[in-house]
Motif scaffolding. Sequence first.
Motif, PDB file in Angstrom:
ATOM      1  N   ALA B 150      -5.717  10.149 -43.405  1.00  0.00           N
ATOM      2  CA  ALA B 150      -5.467   9.446 -44.337  1.00  0.00           C
ATOM      3  C   ALA B 150      -3.938   9.461 -45.012  1.00  0.00           C
ATOM      4  O   ALA B 150      -3.452   8.563 -45.447  1.00  0.00           O
ATOM      5  CB  ALA B 150      -6.415  10.111 -45.573  1.00  0.00           C
ATOM      6  N   ARG B 151      -3.430  10.717 -44.769  1.00  0.00           N
ATOM      7  CA  ARG B 151      -2.189  11.051 -45.242  1.00  0.00           C
ATOM      8  C   ARG B 151      -1.022  10.228 -44.685  1.00  0.00           C
ATOM      9  O   ARG B 151      -0.170   9.820 -45.000  1.00  0.00           O
ATOM     10  CB  ARG B 151      -1.958  12.632 -45.279  1.00  0.00           C
ATOM     11  CG  ARG B 151      -0.673  12.774 -46.169  1.00  0.00           C
ATOM     12  CD  ARG B 151      -0.538  14.153 -46.776  1.00  0.00           C
ATOM     13  NE  ARG B 151       0.494  14.606 -47.135  1.00  0.00           N
ATOM     14  CZ  ARG B 151       1.024  15.734 -46.817  1.00  0.00           C
ATOM     15  NH1 ARG B 151       0.279  16.601 -46.527  1.00  0.00           N
ATOM     16  NH2 ARG B 151       2.258  16.503 -46.978  1.00  0.00           N
ATOM     17  N   PHE B 152      -1.178  10.454 -43.274  1.00  0.00           N
ATOM     18  CA  PHE B 152      -0.178  10.094 -42.368  1.00  0.00           C
ATOM     19  C   PHE B 152      -0.194   8.653 -41.723  1.00  0.00           C
ATOM     20  O   PHE B 152       0.540   8.108 -41.056  1.00  0.00           O
ATOM     21  CB  PHE B 152       0.239  10.921 -41.254  1.00  0.00           C
ATOM     22  CG  PHE B 152       0.723  12.488 -41.575  1.00  0.00           C
ATOM     23  CD1 PHE B 152       2.008  12.504 -42.332  1.00  0.00           C
ATOM     24  CD2 PHE B 152      -0.370  13.443 -41.718  1.00  0.00           C
ATOM     25  CE1 PHE B 152       2.241  13.634 -42.901  1.00  0.00           C
ATOM     26  CE2 PHE B 152       0.176  14.686 -42.238  1.00  0.00           C
ATOM     27  CZ  PHE B 152       1.468  14.712 -42.854  1.00  0.00           C
ATOM     28  N   VAL B 153      -1.467   8.202 -41.607  1.00  0.00           N
ATOM     29  CA  VAL B 153      -1.623   6.967 -41.201  1.00  0.00           C
ATOM     30  C   VAL B 153      -2.082   5.823 -42.098  1.00  0.00           C
ATOM     31  O   VAL B 153      -1.637   4.722 -42.387  1.00  0.00           O
ATOM     32  CB  VAL B 153      -2.781   6.883 -39.915  1.00  0.00           C
ATOM     33  CG1 VAL B 153      -2.907   5.530 -39.437  1.00  0.00           C
ATOM     34  CG2 VAL B 153      -2.366   7.911 -38.851  1.00  0.00           C
ATOM     35  N   THR B 169      -5.515  -7.478 -44.225  1.00  0.00           N
ATOM     36  CA  THR B 169      -6.888  -7.212 -44.520  1.00  0.00           C
ATOM     37  C   THR B 169      -7.691  -6.442 -43.543  1.00  0.00           C
ATOM     38  O   THR B 169      -8.271  -5.482 -43.956  1.00  0.00           O
ATOM     39  CB  THR B 169      -7.385  -8.811 -44.309  1.00  0.00           C
ATOM     40  OG1 THR B 169      -6.976  -9.936 -44.698  1.00  0.00           O
ATOM     41  CG2 THR B 169      -8.855  -8.714 -44.647  1.00  0.00           C
ATOM     42  N   VAL B 170      -7.188  -6.401 -42.229  1.00  0.00           N
ATOM     43  CA  VAL B 170      -7.647  -5.434 -41.225  1.00  0.00           C
ATOM     44  C   VAL B 170      -7.318  -4.121 -41.331  1.00  0.00           C
ATOM     45  O   VAL B 170      -8.032  -3.025 -41.146  1.00  0.00           O
ATOM     46  CB  VAL B 170      -7.500  -6.249 -39.926  1.00  0.00           C
ATOM     47  CG1 VAL B 170      -7.928  -5.084 -38.842  1.00  0.00           C
ATOM     48  CG2 VAL B 170      -8.205  -7.454 -39.688  1.00  0.00           C
ATOM     49  N   ILE B 175      -9.388   2.474 -50.660  1.00  0.00           N
ATOM     50  CA  ILE B 175      -9.308   3.984 -51.127  1.00  0.00           C
ATOM     51  C   ILE B 175      -9.032   4.764 -49.888  1.00  0.00           C
ATOM     52  O   ILE B 175      -9.835   4.952 -49.030  1.00  0.00           O
ATOM     53  CB  ILE B 175     -10.655   4.495 -51.526  1.00  0.00           C
ATOM     54  CG1 ILE B 175     -11.042   3.460 -52.689  1.00  0.00           C
ATOM     55  CG2 ILE B 175     -10.664   5.527 -52.107  1.00  0.00           C
ATOM     56  CD1 ILE B 175     -12.512   3.118 -52.760  1.00  0.00           C
ATOM     57  N   PRO B 176      -7.663   5.223 -49.634  1.00  0.00           N
ATOM     58  CA  PRO B 176      -7.539   5.851 -48.469  1.00  0.00           C
ATOM     59  C   PRO B 176      -7.969   7.391 -48.396  1.00  0.00           C
ATOM     60  O   PRO B 176      -7.349   8.170 -48.612  1.00  0.00           O
ATOM     61  CB  PRO B 176      -5.955   5.829 -48.241  1.00  0.00           C
ATOM     62  CG  PRO B 176      -5.623   5.709 -49.816  1.00  0.00           C
ATOM     63  CD  PRO B 176      -6.443   5.072 -50.649  1.00  0.00           C
ATOM     64  N   SER B 177      -9.279   7.320 -47.909  1.00  0.00           N
ATOM     65  CA  SER B 177      -9.836   8.978 -47.961  1.00  0.00           C
ATOM     66  C   SER B 177      -9.902   9.316 -46.639  1.00  0.00           C
ATOM     67  O   SER B 177     -10.319  10.595 -46.414  1.00  0.00           O
ATOM     68  CB  SER B 177     -11.391   8.422 -48.561  1.00  0.00           C
ATOM     69  OG  SER B 177     -11.922   7.486 -47.772  1.00  0.00           O
ATOM     70  N   GLY B 178      -9.703   8.455 -45.442  1.00  0.00           N
ATOM     71  CA  GLY B 178      -9.579   9.135 -44.237  1.00  0.00           C
ATOM     72  C   GLY B 178     -10.852   8.923 -43.511  1.00  0.00           C
ATOM     73  O   GLY B 178     -10.962   8.840 -42.337  1.00  0.00           O
ATOM     74  N   VAL B 179     -11.967   8.581 -44.148  1.00  0.00           N
ATOM     75  CA  VAL B 179     -13.145   8.302 -43.612  1.00  0.00           C
ATOM     76  C   VAL B 179     -12.960   6.665 -43.252  1.00  0.00           C
ATOM     77  O   VAL B 179     -12.782   6.070 -44.236  1.00  0.00           O
ATOM     78  CB  VAL B 179     -14.669   8.647 -44.304  1.00  0.00           C
ATOM     79  CG1 VAL B 179     -14.554  10.316 -44.115  1.00  0.00           C
ATOM     80  CG2 VAL B 179     -14.817   8.140 -45.600  1.00  0.00           C
ATOM     81  N   GLY B 180     -13.744   6.079 -42.424  1.00  0.00           N
ATOM     82  CA  GLY B 180     -14.025   4.662 -42.027  1.00  0.00           C
ATOM     83  C   GLY B 180     -14.292   4.293 -40.651  1.00  0.00           C
ATOM     84  O   GLY B 180     -14.476   5.302 -40.090  1.00  0.00           O
ATOM     85  N   VAL B 181     -14.409   3.042 -40.587  1.00  0.00           N
ATOM     86  CA  VAL B 181     -15.083   2.734 -39.156  1.00  0.00           C
ATOM     87  C   VAL B 181     -13.690   3.002 -38.168  1.00  0.00           C
ATOM     88  O   VAL B 181     -14.296   3.460 -36.888  1.00  0.00           O
ATOM     89  CB  VAL B 181     -14.967   1.095 -39.066  1.00  0.00           C
ATOM     90  CG1 VAL B 181     -15.390   0.567 -37.781  1.00  0.00           C
ATOM     91  CG2 VAL B 181     -16.071   0.682 -40.125  1.00  0.00           C
ATOM     92  N   LEU B 182     -12.618   2.944 -38.445  1.00  0.00           N
ATOM     93  CA  LEU B 182     -11.631   3.285 -37.299  1.00  0.00           C
ATOM     94  C   LEU B 182     -11.518   4.814 -37.117  1.00  0.00           C
ATOM     95  O   LEU B 182     -11.495   5.358 -36.010  1.00  0.00           O
ATOM     96  CB  LEU B 182     -10.115   3.058 -37.937  1.00  0.00           C
ATOM     97  CG  LEU B 182      -8.895   3.402 -36.831  1.00  0.00           C
ATOM     98  CD1 LEU B 182      -9.388   2.677 -35.630  1.00  0.00           C
ATOM     99  CD2 LEU B 182      -7.792   2.640 -37.370  1.00  0.00           C
ATOM    100  N   SER B 269     -11.927  -4.693 -43.189  1.00  0.00           N
ATOM    101  CA  SER B 269     -11.028  -3.541 -42.848  1.00  0.00           C
ATOM    102  C   SER B 269     -11.595  -2.542 -42.035  1.00  0.00           C
ATOM    103  O   SER B 269     -12.495  -2.071 -42.479  1.00  0.00           O
ATOM    104  CB  SER B 269     -10.157  -3.024 -44.239  1.00  0.00           C
ATOM    105  OG  SER B 269      -9.543  -1.984 -43.900  1.00  0.00           O
ATOM    106  N   ILE B 270     -10.650  -2.141 -41.014  1.00  0.00           N
ATOM    107  CA  ILE B 270     -11.160  -1.138 -40.149  1.00  0.00           C
ATOM    108  C   ILE B 270     -11.001   0.074 -40.673  1.00  0.00           C
ATOM    109  O   ILE B 270     -11.331   1.198 -40.318  1.00  0.00           O
ATOM    110  CB  ILE B 270     -10.965  -1.126 -38.543  1.00  0.00           C
ATOM    111  CG1 ILE B 270      -9.287  -1.180 -38.717  1.00  0.00           C
ATOM    112  CG2 ILE B 270     -11.428  -2.522 -37.982  1.00  0.00           C
ATOM    113  CD1 ILE B 270      -8.617  -1.100 -37.072  1.00  0.00           C
ATOM    114  N   PHE B 271     -10.146   0.202 -41.982  1.00  0.00           N
ATOM    115  CA  PHE B 271     -10.045   1.528 -42.625  1.00  0.00           C
ATOM    116  C   PHE B 271     -11.096   1.491 -43.713  1.00  0.00           C
ATOM    117  O   PHE B 271     -11.260   2.882 -43.998  1.00  0.00           O
ATOM    118  CB  PHE B 271      -8.590   1.422 -43.359  1.00  0.00           C
ATOM    119  CG  PHE B 271      -7.507   1.667 -42.619  1.00  0.00           C
ATOM    120  CD1 PHE B 271      -7.608   2.395 -41.568  1.00  0.00           C
ATOM    121  CD2 PHE B 271      -6.189   1.270 -43.008  1.00  0.00           C
ATOM    122  CE1 PHE B 271      -6.470   2.614 -40.443  1.00  0.00           C
ATOM    123  CE2 PHE B 271      -5.145   1.483 -42.133  1.00  0.00           C
ATOM    124  CZ  PHE B 271      -5.094   2.165 -40.998  1.00  0.00           C
TER     125      PHE B 271
END
Lengths: 297, 324
Positions: B150-153, B169-170, B175-182, B269-271
């Motif tokens: 989340a922090r560095f990417v 979009t992708v 919400i950059p929480s670090g969890v997600g599809v990627l 978004s894959i994030f």
Amino acid sequence: MDASNPLATAGRTPAVSRVRSGRRIADRILILASTLATLLGILVLGSILLMLIVEGVKGFTPALFTAPTPGPGSEGGGIANAILGSLVMTLIGIVIATPIGLMAGTFLAEYGRASKIADVIRFLNDVLLSAPSILIGLFVYTLMVRPMGTYSGWAGAVALAIIATPVIVRTTEDMLRLVPSQMREAGAALGAPRSLVIRSIAWRAASAGVVTGIILALARIAGETAPLLFTALNNNSWFNASLLGGVPNLPVMIYQFALSPYPNWQSLAWAGALLITVTILVLSVAARLVIKDQRAR
Amino acid sequence: MTALTQSIALARASGTARTAPSKSADRLFQGAAYASALLVLAVLAGILGSIVYGAWPAFSEFGFGFLTSSAWNIGTEQFGALPAVIGTVAAALLALIIGVPVSLGIAVYLTQLCPGWARKPVAMTIELLASVPSIIYGMWGLFVFAPLFARFVQVPVSNLVEGMPVLGTVLYARIPSGVGVLTAGIILAIMIVPFVASITRDMLDQIPTVLRESAYGIGCTTWEVVRHVLVPQASVSIIGAIMLGLGRALGETMAVTFVIGNANRLSASIFDPGSTIASRIANEFNEADGLQLSSLMALGCLLFIITFFVLIVARLLVRRAKVA
């Protein structure tokens, strides 16, 4: 081929001066990239182990192995009930899987060999070996949990047995195939019936490999979580020797406690995670050492 | 001599000293072996049968629309498979895109570059990655990897691409929480690397040394040997190994459940958080009943069809790969 292999270097060193720089750059990139890929793999394993040790060692108290899991939000407690429940279900799973796997592997190596049906079974066994364990959980849920009306330790053990069996089938067959056929012929020449030849000659010669298969299967099922979610589930009471209800077990306990909001539960989850990972890594290393020994013989 | 005569006498007295091997025991043993082997077929058939049986109410209720609907509403009992199927395929494809080059790199390193003394320990370390339970990958992903990611990417990339067409979009995390599809794809990539790498290594090892030596002999670089000798020779089994990895990535449950975020809606978004078939089942199964339970079973049925197709093709390409 080694980088230090004289053939490789002999082919490369004099050529380097003559190769176009593009070829050399491509070569360097490949060497760098593949070395980095390997380092990355080692780094990840190291990072996982480091994380488990840092977070897990704190929870390693004598109470961890003697006390049952505490209630939500309360202090103290251990994971003794989960360890015991996991141990019992894993052992029952292996006890069910071993004879079936051993006999099926024996059929493939000794009786079936090149027959059509053996080919099909061998192939489907390999497919089952890599089948998603969650599907096995759904199968056992429909087969046992639904008719019985309750999550049960027996259902958990059966699910684990189904995951363990293909591993045992596979190693048993591979190891029996390594037994030279002259040994079987010698037994047959003495007038021993086929089943006796298999039991006292082929099995004995392959015994170390067969044991390896069982250890590998143990390592495989010890950390399985998904199938237990639908079969044994969990319960936080003492394991009361009845397998006719939910049975506490390490993987599901880790899953529930790690995602819980209580610090005490989280630290117990880490301790359990360290315990189970170290156990599995030790089992896998042991199995690989035995199998190497058998192949060398 | 007396002992001998005695034993002959004894033998005569009881017919024969040794009992003749029993035909029926022999048959029984063979029968047991055959029956155990057939049990493997029965289990596979049972898995398919039980899941179809459990899924039947959902299939008859929603029909083909189950596949194309993206509804997942417990209150109104409307269920559709689309978000979970897309999430499964997306996470698995991301895992392949990231994991395959790394696996091939490791296989090349182990067969071509690694000094002899280090080969065994390095290979063992990589293979040990395969025996780490998937729940541990989940914890590592959620507690160690996701915050760093989340922090560095996520944050820098989201800031960079904000407002851009397509990329904005992708690769944008609301919400950059670090969890997600990627994140799930990356964790899955780490999980399939040891399998793909060790199968590829075995296949490369089986290529006759003469082929490699002659290529080096005419002055090829390592890259050229890999590109023009090893890869063409082993390409079929490498594709098989990759598909075996895909099969694993599609069915992986616990690690994905930890890091994918378990959102029921589709996001471009894959994030962003999503869900896979397996994570949806793991999350909801214990609280589900009625039509929701059947719908989860129907998802399992789709997973069965997808993974078994992939695994069967993979196994046809790689005839005998390593045990687990």
